[in-house]
Write a protein that holds these residues in place. Structure first.
Motif, PDB file in Angstrom:
ATOM      1  N   UNK A 147       0.810  -1.218   0.000  1.00 24.59           N
ATOM      2  CA  UNK A 147       0.000   0.000   0.000  1.00 24.59           C
ATOM      3  C   UNK A 147       0.844   1.269   0.000  1.00 24.59           C
ATOM      4  N   UNK A 148       2.131   1.144  -0.306  1.00 30.33           N
ATOM      5  CA  UNK A 148       3.015   2.303  -0.252  1.00 30.33           C
ATOM      6  C   UNK A 148       2.455   3.483  -1.038  1.00 30.33           C
ATOM      7  N   UNK A 149       1.951   3.238  -2.235  1.00 29.44           N
ATOM      8  CA  UNK A 149       1.446   4.330  -3.071  1.00 29.44           C
ATOM      9  C   UNK A 149       0.071   4.811  -2.625  1.00 29.44           C
ATOM     10  N   UNK A 150      -0.596   4.063  -1.758  1.00 29.75           N
ATOM     11  CA  UNK A 150      -1.942   4.417  -1.310  1.00 29.75           C
ATOM     12  C   UNK A 150      -2.007   4.775   0.163  1.00 29.75           C
ATOM     13  N   UNK A 151      -0.874   4.882   0.826  1.00 27.73           N
ATOM     14  CA  UNK A 151      -0.863   5.127   2.267  1.00 27.73           C
ATOM     15  C   UNK A 151      -1.585   6.422   2.625  1.00 27.73           C
ATOM     16  N   UNK A 152      -1.362   7.479   1.847  1.00 31.88           N
ATOM     17  CA  UNK A 152      -2.038   8.750   2.117  1.00 31.88           C
ATOM     18  C   UNK A 152      -3.554   8.604   2.025  1.00 31.88           C
TER      19      UNK A 152
ATOM     20  N   UNK B 152      -5.904   1.596  15.170  1.00 30.16           N
ATOM     21  CA  UNK B 152      -6.779   0.444  14.920  1.00 30.16           C
ATOM     22  C   UNK B 152      -7.510   0.591  13.593  1.00 30.16           C
ATOM     23  N   UNK B 153      -8.039   1.770  13.338  1.00 29.79           N
ATOM     24  CA  UNK B 153      -8.755   1.993  12.083  1.00 29.79           C
ATOM     25  C   UNK B 153      -7.816   1.895  10.885  1.00 29.79           C
ATOM     26  N   UNK B 154      -6.588   2.401  11.017  1.00 27.46           N
ATOM     27  CA  UNK B 154      -5.622   2.300   9.922  1.00 27.46           C
ATOM     28  C   UNK B 154      -5.355   0.842   9.575  1.00 27.46           C
ATOM     29  N   UNK B 155      -5.180   0.018  10.598  1.00 25.89           N
ATOM     30  CA  UNK B 155      -4.931  -1.399  10.354  1.00 25.89           C
ATOM     31  C   UNK B 155      -6.132  -2.040   9.652  1.00 25.89           C
ATOM     32  N   UNK B 156      -7.339  -1.704  10.119  1.00 26.38           N
ATOM     33  CA  UNK B 156      -8.542  -2.278   9.514  1.00 26.38           C
ATOM     34  C   UNK B 156      -8.683  -1.845   8.057  1.00 26.38           C
ATOM     35  N   UNK B 157      -8.527  -0.559   7.798  1.00 22.91           N
ATOM     36  CA  UNK B 157      -8.691  -0.050   6.429  1.00 22.91           C
ATOM     37  C   UNK B 157      -7.576  -0.551   5.510  1.00 22.91           C
ATOM     38  N   UNK B 158      -6.369  -0.668   6.015  1.00 19.46           N
ATOM     39  CA  UNK B 158      -5.260  -1.192   5.202  1.00 19.46           C
ATOM     40  C   UNK B 158      -5.530  -2.642   4.821  1.00 19.46           C
ATOM     41  N   UNK B 159      -5.963  -3.431   5.778  1.00 17.25           N
ATOM     42  CA  UNK B 159      -6.264  -4.835   5.473  1.00 17.25           C
ATOM     43  C   UNK B 159      -7.460  -4.950   4.521  1.00 17.25           C
ATOM     44  N   UNK B 160      -8.458  -4.077   4.689  1.00 14.27           N
ATOM     45  CA  UNK B 160      -9.584  -4.057   3.741  1.00 14.27           C
ATOM     46  C   UNK B 160      -9.084  -3.786   2.322  1.00 14.27           C
ATOM     47  N   UNK B 161      -8.195  -2.806   2.195  1.00 17.19           N
ATOM     48  CA  UNK B 161      -7.682  -2.437   0.872  1.00 17.19           C
ATOM     49  C   UNK B 161      -6.841  -3.571   0.273  1.00 17.19           C
ATOM     50  N   UNK B 162      -6.038  -4.232   1.090  1.00 19.64           N
ATOM     51  CA  UNK B 162      -5.231  -5.357   0.613  1.00 19.64           C
ATOM     52  C   UNK B 162      -6.138  -6.476   0.121  1.00 19.64           C
ATOM     53  N   UNK B 163      -7.215  -6.766   0.873  1.00 15.66           N
ATOM     54  CA  UNK B 163      -8.164  -7.789   0.437  1.00 15.66           C
ATOM     55  C   UNK B 163      -8.798  -7.404  -0.901  1.00 15.66           C
ATOM     56  N   UNK B 164      -9.120  -6.133  -1.027  1.00 16.42           N
ATOM     57  CA  UNK B 164      -9.712  -5.658  -2.270  1.00 16.42           C
ATOM     58  C   UNK B 164      -8.728  -5.813  -3.437  1.00 16.42           C
ATOM     59  N   UNK B 165      -7.472  -5.483  -3.221  1.00 10.25           N
ATOM     60  CA  UNK B 165      -6.467  -5.629  -4.278  1.00 10.25           C
ATOM     61  C   UNK B 165      -6.286  -7.088  -4.668  1.00 10.25           C
ATOM     62  N   UNK B 166      -6.282  -7.971  -3.701  1.00 12.72           N
ATOM     63  CA  UNK B 166      -6.126  -9.396  -3.991  1.00 12.72           C
ATOM     64  C   UNK B 166      -7.336  -9.922  -4.754  1.00 12.72           C
ATOM     65  N   UNK B 167      -8.522  -9.440  -4.380  1.00 11.12           N
ATOM     66  CA  UNK B 167      -9.756  -9.930  -4.989  1.00 11.12           C
ATOM     67  C   UNK B 167      -9.810  -9.608  -6.475  1.00 11.12           C
ATOM     68  N   UNK B 168      -9.390  -8.398  -6.845  1.00 11.81           N
ATOM     69  CA  UNK B 168      -9.476  -8.007  -8.248  1.00 11.81           C
ATOM     70  C   UNK B 168      -8.135  -8.121  -8.961  1.00 11.81           C
TER      71      UNK B 168
END
Length: 192
Positions: free
Chosen positions: A36-41, A68-84
């Motif tokens: 998520x380096x390019x999407x961290x912001x 806590x929210x950062x961890x949740x949203x980062x993991x959500x985004x990683x799951x989304x990237x893996x899914x598509x």
């Protein structure tokens, strides 16, 4: 230490909090989740928007809430990237942190050594407990001991002690490797 009669320091506004810590949180996300380096912001912005929507003044422990929210949203985004399958997951040797790049700018030999050092550091960090690993990532992102303690729900002293123990554990792991010898900053060299 007694705190009777003392009022806690005033909480900064959400705008001031975002200005003062936004870049540090983005560096934390980029270090913790290299994909998520390019999407961290964007992840940090999403979480700060959630803080606004939840009512910033009603959040009791803002640093812990944001972490806590950062961890949740980062993991959500990683799951989304893996899914598509937008981004293939990098191999550990492909990951590069900004602080390693900055240390190795210019000389190609230093760049190769810096990438190898980073790969090794990431490999060794996996042996630490999660909160100690997060403490190290927060330190690398530029958070002070007080800020790290607040984010992890620890005192400033505990954050410093945990970082010291993490460094000692990393040094011990490095010493166990016959193919690699380096001194971890902040750890006294042992004669053993």
């Amino acid at each position: 230490m007694r705190t009777e009669g003392r009022e806690p320091p005033p909480r900064p506004t959400l705008e001031a909090y975002a200005r003062d810590t936004g870049l540090k949180w983005a560096a934390f996300v980029a270090a913790q989740y290299p994909i998520l380096r390019s999407e961290a912001d964007d992840v940090v912005s999403t979480v700060l928007l959630e803080a606004y929507q939840a009512g910033w003044d009603t959040i009791v422990m803002p640093d812990q809430w944001v972490r806590c929210r950062l961890k949740q949203r980062a993991l959500d985004r990683i799951r989304q990237l893996r899914r598509v399958d937008l981004v293939p997951l990098p191999e550990p040797h492909e990951e590069t942190l900004a602080w390693a790049d900055a240390a190795a700018e210019g000389d190609p030999a230093q760049q190769v050594a810096g990438a190898e050092d980073e790969r090794l550091l990431r490999e060794l960090l996996r042996h630490l407990p999660l909160e100690q690993r997060e403490n190290v990532y927060l330190e690398l992102a530029g958070f002070s001991a007080k800020e790290r303690g607040q984010a992890l729900g620890w005192s400033e002293t505990n954050a410093r002690v945990a970082l010291h123990r993490s460094r000692n554990a990393l040094q011990k792991l490095l010493n166990e490797r016959a193919d690699y010898r380096v001194q971890v900053p902040g750890v006294k060299e042992s004669t053993a």
